[in-house]
Scaffold this motif. Structure first.
Motif, short mmCIF file in Angstrom:
data_model
loop_
_atom_site.label_atom_id
_atom_site.label_comp_id
_atom_site.label_asym_id
_atom_site.label_seq_id
_atom_site.Cartn_x
_atom_site.Cartn_y
_atom_site.Cartn_z
N UNK A 86 0.84 -1.20 0.00
CA UNK A 86 0.00 0.00 0.00
C UNK A 86 0.88 1.25 0.00
N UNK A 87 1.92 1.26 0.82
CA UNK A 87 2.82 2.41 0.86
C UNK A 87 3.48 2.64 -0.50
N UNK A 88 3.90 1.57 -1.16
CA UNK A 88 4.56 1.68 -2.46
C UNK A 88 3.60 2.16 -3.54
N UNK A 89 2.37 1.64 -3.54
CA UNK A 89 1.38 2.07 -4.53
C UNK A 89 1.06 3.55 -4.32
N UNK A 90 0.88 3.95 -3.09
CA UNK A 90 0.62 5.36 -2.78
C UNK A 90 1.77 6.23 -3.29
N UNK A 91 3.00 5.86 -2.97
CA UNK A 91 4.17 6.65 -3.38
C UNK A 91 4.28 6.76 -4.89
N UNK A 92 3.91 5.71 -5.60
CA UNK A 92 3.98 5.72 -7.06
C UNK A 92 2.81 6.42 -7.73
N UNK A 93 1.75 6.68 -6.97
CA UNK A 93 0.51 7.20 -7.57
C UNK A 93 0.06 8.56 -7.08
N UNK A 94 0.39 8.93 -5.86
CA UNK A 94 -0.20 10.12 -5.23
C UNK A 94 -0.02 11.39 -6.06
N UNK A 95 1.17 11.63 -6.55
CA UNK A 95 1.41 12.87 -7.29
C UNK A 95 0.70 12.91 -8.64
N UNK A 96 0.29 11.75 -9.15
CA UNK A 96 -0.46 11.72 -10.42
C UNK A 96 -1.76 12.51 -10.32
N UNK A 97 -2.38 12.49 -9.15
CA UNK A 97 -3.64 13.22 -9.01
C UNK A 97 -3.44 14.73 -9.03
N UNK A 98 -2.21 15.16 -8.89
CA UNK A 98 -1.90 16.60 -8.89
C UNK A 98 -1.15 17.02 -10.16
N UNK A 99 -1.07 16.14 -11.14
CA UNK A 99 -0.25 16.43 -12.32
C UNK A 99 -0.79 17.54 -13.21
N UNK A 100 -2.05 17.92 -13.05
CA UNK A 100 -2.62 18.99 -13.87
C UNK A 100 -2.57 20.34 -13.17
N UNK A 101 -2.00 20.36 -11.99
CA UNK A 101 -1.84 21.63 -11.26
C UNK A 101 -0.74 22.45 -11.94
N UNK A 102 -0.79 23.76 -11.75
CA UNK A 102 0.21 24.65 -12.36
C UNK A 102 1.53 24.66 -11.59
N UNK A 103 1.54 24.09 -10.41
CA UNK A 103 2.77 24.05 -9.63
C UNK A 103 3.22 22.61 -9.43
N UNK A 104 4.44 22.46 -9.01
CA UNK A 104 5.01 21.14 -8.78
C UNK A 104 4.93 20.81 -7.29
N UNK A 105 4.57 19.58 -7.00
CA UNK A 105 4.45 19.12 -5.63
C UNK A 105 5.54 18.11 -5.32
N UNK A 106 5.94 18.08 -4.08
CA UNK A 106 6.89 17.09 -3.61
C UNK A 106 6.12 16.02 -2.85
N UNK A 107 6.43 14.78 -3.12
CA UNK A 107 5.73 13.67 -2.47
C UNK A 107 5.99 13.68 -0.97
N UNK A 108 4.92 13.57 -0.22
CA UNK A 108 4.99 13.31 1.21
C UNK A 108 4.56 11.85 1.38
N UNK A 109 5.50 10.96 1.66
CA UNK A 109 5.15 9.53 1.77
C UNK A 109 4.01 9.33 2.77
N UNK A 110 3.16 8.37 2.47
CA UNK A 110 1.99 8.11 3.30
C UNK A 110 2.38 7.90 4.76
#
Length: 149
Positions: free
Chosen positions: A14-38
């Motif tokens: 679950x932690x690995x899937x979250x880390x690989x997927x979380x930022x995808x939901x923010x990919x259309x934002x105008x700014x860049x996000x840094x992953x905060x691991x679950x």
């Protein structure tokens, strides 16, 4: 392939899937996000832990979803397993566990997810400002009335 209840041995997956997927939901934002691991995100980890978690497995855990009462709190699919109907299968399973109105929250700019949810009868009911890892993000609350699809 099957969807089953989460068990503690699934935690690392679950932690690995979250880390690989979380930022995808923010990919259309105008700014860049840094992953905060679950495991470092107290708010999201706490919400997940109080939820019923289900995993999609086909030899390996390829995705997971979580519900708390009538709220879908998580739906993530391993990036390498996308496009195979796993997200739809998890969503359908989660909806089968909810009696009546279902709710979920999604980044306002996560258009692919919102389109999927709309095909299952969800409608945007609210927009609000939240944050991810200290960065402001607009989000939508989506509601699905009972019996819709």
């Amino acid at each position: 392939m099957k969807i089953r209840a989460f068990c503690e041995t699934d935690y690392q997956n679950v932690l690995e899937i979250y880390s690989g997927s979380k930022l995808d939901e923010l990919r259309f934002e105008k700014k860049t996000f840094e992953l905060l691991p679950l495991e470092s995100d107290e708010k999201r980890l706490s919400a997940l832990k109080e939820s019923e978690i289900f995993v999609y497995e086909d030899g390996n855990v390829l995705g997971y979803g979580a519900i708390f009462e009538a709220e879908i709190r998580a739906l993530f699919v391993c990036p390498s397993a996308r496009g195979k109907g796993i997200g739809k299968a998890i969503l359908e399973f989660l909806l089968s566990q909810i009696n009546g109105r279902a709710t979920l929250f999604v980044a306002k700019t996560n258009y692919p997810a919102k389109e999927l949810y709309k095909t299952y009868g969800f409608e945007v009911s609210d927009e609000f400002l939240t944050d991810y890892n200290g960065q402001p993000v607009f989000a939508n609350k989506m509601i699905r009335e009972s019996g819709k699809q």
